[in-house]
Design an enzyme around this catalytic site. Structure first.
Site, PDB file in Angstrom:
ATOM      1  N   HIS A 248       6.605  -0.722   6.968  1.00  0.00           N
ATOM      2  CA  HIS A 248       5.646  -0.606   8.060  1.00  0.00           C
ATOM      3  C   HIS A 248       5.209  -1.989   8.514  1.00  0.00           C
ATOM      4  CE1 HIS A 248       3.289  -0.384   4.314  1.00  0.00           C
ATOM      5  NE2 HIS A 248       2.235  -0.817   4.968  1.00  0.00           N
TER       6      HIS A 248
ATOM      7  N   GLU B 246       0.812  -1.220   0.000  1.00  0.00           N
ATOM      8  CA  GLU B 246       0.000   0.000   0.000  1.00  0.00           C
ATOM      9  C   GLU B 246       0.844   1.268   0.000  1.00  0.00           C
ATOM     10  OE1 GLU B 246       0.243  -1.635   3.212  1.00  0.00           O
ATOM     11  OE2 GLU B 246      -0.869  -3.318   2.423  1.00  0.00           O
TER      12      GLU B 246
END
Length: 131
Positions: free
Chosen positions: A93, A88
């Site tokens: 992350h 994304e």
């Protein structure tokens, strides 16, 4: 071009921070799979987790562990799941997601929360942090 996460690190975009140190930042996902879904990121913009230098990777995992421990003390759940997907946003992350069922790890399943809920939850997790 800066990612949305770099803009959060710089303070250009608001976030619900739960933990921060000189290298890393943790904040609530505003489109969570489950209440308490946290993203842990390095402040330095790096695309893929495997591109992190060995020591920074290990430091990130120590930070993630501290956040997960505080999250588990804050949000009632069977366990805290961890995922690294990276499609994304091209910025490393780690997702920490309170789990009560397998559907909580389904990224097509989202829960809605109000601003006040985010603020209170971020504060509650921060109070349990032991960095």
């Amino acid at each position: 071009m800066s990612t949305i996460f770099t803009k959060i690190v710089r303070g250009e975009i608001p976030s619900y921070k739960v933990a921060e140190d000189s290298q890393f930042l943790a904040f609530l996902d505003v489109n969570p799979n489950a209440k308490g879904h946290v993203l842990c990121i390095p402040k330095k913009e790096i695309d893929k987790i495997w591109d992190l230098e060995e020591e920074r990777y290990r430091a990130l995992m120590r930070f993630v562990r501290c956040v997960a421990t505080a999250l588990e003390k804050t949000v009632p759940c069977k366990r805290v799941g961890m995922a690294v997907v990276g499609l994304e946003v091209p910025h490393v992350h780690v997702h920490l997601i309170p789990l009560n069922s397998m559907k909580d790890m389904d990224f097509s399943h989202k829960v809605k929360m109000e601003k006040e809920e985010f603020e209170q939850l971020a504060s509650d997790i921060q109070s349990k942090m032991d960095l």
